[in-house]
Design an enzyme around this catalytic site. Structure first.
Site, PDB file in Angstrom:
ATOM      1  N   ASP A  40      -2.512   0.025  -2.953  1.00 38.40           N
ATOM      2  CA  ASP A  40      -3.741   0.711  -2.564  1.00 38.40           C
ATOM      3  C   ASP A  40      -3.412   2.118  -2.087  1.00 38.40           C
ATOM      4  OD1 ASP A  40      -6.528   0.679  -2.388  1.00 38.40           O
ATOM      5  OD2 ASP A  40      -6.439   0.380  -0.218  1.00 38.40           O
ATOM      6  N   HIS A  42     -12.577  11.105   3.060  1.00 38.30           N
ATOM      7  CA  HIS A  42     -12.401   9.867   3.839  1.00 38.30           C
ATOM      8  C   HIS A  42     -11.394  10.110   4.967  1.00 38.30           C
ATOM      9  CE1 HIS A  42     -11.740   5.647   4.800  1.00 38.30           C
ATOM     10  NE2 HIS A  42     -10.457   5.759   4.495  1.00 38.30           N
ATOM     11  N   ARG A  97      -9.953  10.980  15.496  1.00 38.26           N
ATOM     12  CA  ARG A  97      -8.688  10.668  16.181  1.00 38.26           C
ATOM     13  C   ARG A  97      -7.995  11.913  16.705  1.00 38.26           C
ATOM     14  NH1 ARG A  97      -8.035   6.930  11.962  1.00 38.26           N
ATOM     15  NH2 ARG A  97      -6.995   8.526  10.738  1.00 38.26           N
ATOM     16  N   GLU A 133     -14.603  -1.150   1.538  1.00 33.68           N
ATOM     17  CA  GLU A 133     -14.121   0.155   1.089  1.00 33.68           C
ATOM     18  C   GLU A 133     -14.430   0.256  -0.396  1.00 33.68           C
ATOM     19  OE1 GLU A 133      -9.992   0.717   2.196  1.00 33.68           O
ATOM     20  OE2 GLU A 133     -10.560   1.244   4.252  1.00 33.68           O
ATOM     21  N   GLU A 137     -13.901   1.574  -3.819  1.00 28.05           N
ATOM     22  CA  GLU A 137     -12.744   2.186  -4.476  1.00 28.05           C
ATOM     23  C   GLU A 137     -12.842   2.002  -5.989  1.00 28.05           C
ATOM     24  OE1 GLU A 137      -8.945   1.206  -2.810  1.00 28.05           O
ATOM     25  OE2 GLU A 137      -9.727   1.072  -0.751  1.00 28.05           O
ATOM     26  N   ASP A 175     -11.853  -3.053  -1.170  1.00 29.00           N
ATOM     27  CA  ASP A 175     -10.697  -3.319  -0.306  1.00 29.00           C
ATOM     28  C   ASP A 175     -11.235  -3.725   1.070  1.00 29.00           C
ATOM     29  OD1 ASP A 175      -8.149  -3.331   0.836  1.00 29.00           O
ATOM     30  OD2 ASP A 175      -8.206  -1.186   1.271  1.00 29.00           O
ATOM     31  N   ARG A 222     -11.363  -3.940  10.671  1.00 32.02           N
ATOM     32  CA  ARG A 222     -10.941  -2.735  11.404  1.00 32.02           C
ATOM     33  C   ARG A 222     -10.302  -3.065  12.747  1.00 32.02           C
ATOM     34  NH1 ARG A 222     -10.666   0.448   7.147  1.00 32.02           N
ATOM     35  NH2 ARG A 222     -12.670   0.846   6.164  1.00 32.02           N
ATOM     36  N   GLN A 239      -6.884  -4.202  11.993  1.00 34.36           N
ATOM     37  CA  GLN A 239      -6.137  -3.088  11.378  1.00 34.36           C
ATOM     38  C   GLN A 239      -5.600  -2.132  12.440  1.00 34.36           C
ATOM     39  OE1 GLN A 239      -8.495  -0.887   8.539  1.00 34.36           O
ATOM     40  NE2 GLN A 239      -6.874   0.589   8.117  1.00 34.36           N
ATOM     41  N   LYS A 268      -5.994  -6.199   5.549  1.00 30.66           N
ATOM     42  CA  LYS A 268      -6.312  -5.826   4.163  1.00 30.66           C
ATOM     43  C   LYS A 268      -6.037  -6.958   3.181  1.00 30.66           C
ATOM     44  CE  LYS A 268      -7.020  -1.280   4.827  1.00 30.66           C
ATOM     45  NZ  LYS A 268      -8.128  -0.498   4.281  1.00 30.66           N
ATOM     46  N   THR A 288      -9.413  -9.030  -1.815  1.00 24.85           N
ATOM     47  CA  THR A 288      -9.807  -7.814  -2.521  1.00 24.85           C
ATOM     48  C   THR A 288     -10.666  -8.259  -3.691  1.00 24.85           C
ATOM     49  OG1 THR A 288      -7.704  -6.768  -1.950  1.00 24.85           O
ATOM     50  CG2 THR A 288      -8.974  -5.757  -3.732  1.00 24.85           C
ATOM     51  N   THR A 314     -10.609   4.572  -0.470  1.00 29.56           N
ATOM     52  CA  THR A 314     -12.040   4.721  -0.202  1.00 29.56           C
ATOM     53  C   THR A 314     -12.533   6.065  -0.754  1.00 29.56           C
ATOM     54  OG1 THR A 314     -11.616   3.485   1.806  1.00 29.56           O
ATOM     55  CG2 THR A 314     -13.738   4.584   1.642  1.00 29.56           C
ATOM     56  N   GLU A 364     -16.880   4.979   8.420  1.00 31.35           N
ATOM     57  CA  GLU A 364     -17.343   6.373   8.319  1.00 31.35           C
ATOM     58  C   GLU A 364     -18.846   6.484   8.550  1.00 31.35           C
ATOM     59  OE1 GLU A 364     -16.003   8.940   4.919  1.00 31.35           O
ATOM     60  OE2 GLU A 364     -14.660   7.240   4.623  1.00 31.35           O
TER      61      GLU A 364
HETATM   62 MN    MN Z   1      -8.320   0.912   0.800  1.00 31.24          MN
END
Ligand code: MN
Length: 434
Positions: A133, A140, A148, A204, A206, A238, A242, A245, A258, A262, A365, A379
């Site tokens: 990935d 993104h 952050r 996500e 993708e 994906d 969070r 993660q 993750k 998928t 993403t 997001e």
């Molecule tokens: Mn991804």
């Protein structure tokens, strides 16, 4: 890049009316490969056309298709076709296009070679060997990075290479299979680390990139050879937990947040079918470093990008019961990606890593610069909770929610082609076994 030929002719029509309605994802200019079965029958390869599937094995039996590539495309996994490369799949595409075109004698055999899509089950078309990935969307990374660290929102390597991590092939599943909310651990608001169902499950949006051909370990792939490794494209979700993660990522990267699952769309939209939608790679803003020479080529600058409109929709249990249409959450385009699929191939193999037929890349993403082009909930939440019809709101996904992706190649003068759907319902977390 594949050439434009008569299989892309906008005037070419099928003898099958549903392929010519102007709305279908699968006009005769598309012809994606997949694997299907009917109730009680074995899995086998097919080609989507309008609201039907061309049964490749049936066409072979009737002598309407010939050759090794057609044999490989009739199999329950398409890895052998992908091992044969773009020359073989391109020649097969020409045969299939002729077979399904107006004027073909095959129309007399329609009942024997076509299976209605609604009577078929679609399967994962490939034995996925490896799944990598990437993270190639500038917007993104920038949008989330600004929260952050506004001084340095992007990872240091972002403008120098297409950033990626190795993900999990064993949990790649086809559209329609439910996704169970994962159990995992992370620190709660009281500071205690506990184990339980994720509370921030995200999607996500993708692009799936399917590889063909093979390079031996120790043998890199130069930019000039990268396009012939790109077999085709699809949609990829994906799924990302969070909370898990954030806790597990430093310093080795994403892991259980993750690998939970998928989801990919079932049709392999070929590189040949995508030829009309090739565009220049996204121009780099003034001041950005140019790609290093091994990641650069004139061909890539001129035609390495792809014009693909990508959308994500949400259908909640309440909306489903009320018979309401899914609500669109994301509308974006692959055209805004910072790196191209060819650059992903070259970077991935640049240390000598072998890439195999049936390997899968996720693009990352696919967020774009505009409001509404945020391609994951993390997001979207930067603008506040998601407002849905009927007064519902969402932060992350709830059990019973269904996420639906759609995608279409679009270009002036070309017949637009679609990817089919990539969808899955969130199922409750499994209880922990005794
Ligand atoms: Mn991804």
């Amino acid at each position: 890049m594949s050439k434009i030929d008569r299989t892309h002719d906008p005037l070419r029509r099928s003898w099958l009316p549903s392929a010519n309605d102007g709305h279908t994802d699968f006009p005769i200019q598309n012809l994606p490969f997949g694997v299907f079965s009917r109730e009680g029958e074995a899995r086998r390869g097919g080609v989507a056309i309008g609201d039907q599937i061309l049964d490749v094995a049936a066409a072979l039996r009737l002598g309407l298709l010939q050759g090794e590539a057609a044999q490989a495309a009739s199999e329950p996994q398409l890895n052998r076709l992908m091992a044969m490369g773009l020359g073989a799949s391109g020649a097969l595409r020409e045969q299939v296009s002729a077979l399904l075109s107006e004027g073909s004698l095959a129309t007399a055999e329609a009942d024997r070679i076509l299976v209605p899509m609604r009577a078929a089950r679609l399967h994962l078309p490939v034995q996925v060997g490896n799944f990598t990935d990437f993270m190639v969307a500038y917007d993104h990374c920038h949008r989330l990075g600004m929260v952050r660290n506004p001084q340095a929102p992007l990872p240091p390597a972002f403008k120098h290479l297409p950033v990626a991590y190795h993900s999990r092939a064993s949990t790649v599943r086809v559209s329609g299979e439910p996704v169970h909310r994962p159990n995992g651990q992370w620190p709660r608001e009281d500071g205690q680390v506990r184990f339980g169902p994720s509370e921030s499950l995200d999607y996500e949006l993708e692009l799936a990139i399917w590889l063909c051909g093979e390079n031996a370990t120790g043998t890199p792939v130069p930019m000039s050879r990268a396009p012939e490794r790109l077999f085709g494209y699809g949609l990829l979700n994906d799924w990302s937990a969070r909370d898990m993660q954030r806790w597990e990522m430093p310093p080795l990267g994403p892991f259980l947040a993750k690998s939970l699952s998928t989801t990919v769309s079932p049709w392999l939209v070929t590189a040949q079918a995508m030829a009309p939608f090739a565009i220049p790679a996204r121009a780099r803003p003034e001041g950005d470093p140019p790609p290093l020479p091994h990641l650069d080529s004139t061909q890539n600058r001129e035609t390495g990008g792809l014009s693909i409109a990508l959308e994500a929709y949400l259908l909640t249990p309440r909306m489903r019961e009320a018979g309401e249409a899914p609500q669109r959450l994301t509308a974006t385009d692959f055209a805004t990606m910072y790196w191209t699929p060819a650059q992903m191939v070259v970077h991935h193999a640049s240390n000598g890593c072998s890439l195999l037929p049936g390997d899968l890349f996720g693009s990352g993403t696919c967020s774009g610069p505009d409001t509404g082009a945020e391609a994951c909930i993390a997001e979207l939440l930067l603008r506040g909770p998601i407002q849905l019809p009927g007064g519902e709101t969402r932060r992350f996904l709830q059990d019973g929610d269904e996420v639906i992706f759609r995608g279409r190649g679009h270009a002036p003068g070309a017949v637009s082609i679609g990817f089919g759907e990539c969808r899955a319902v969130i199922a409750p977390a499994p209880s922990w076994p005794d």
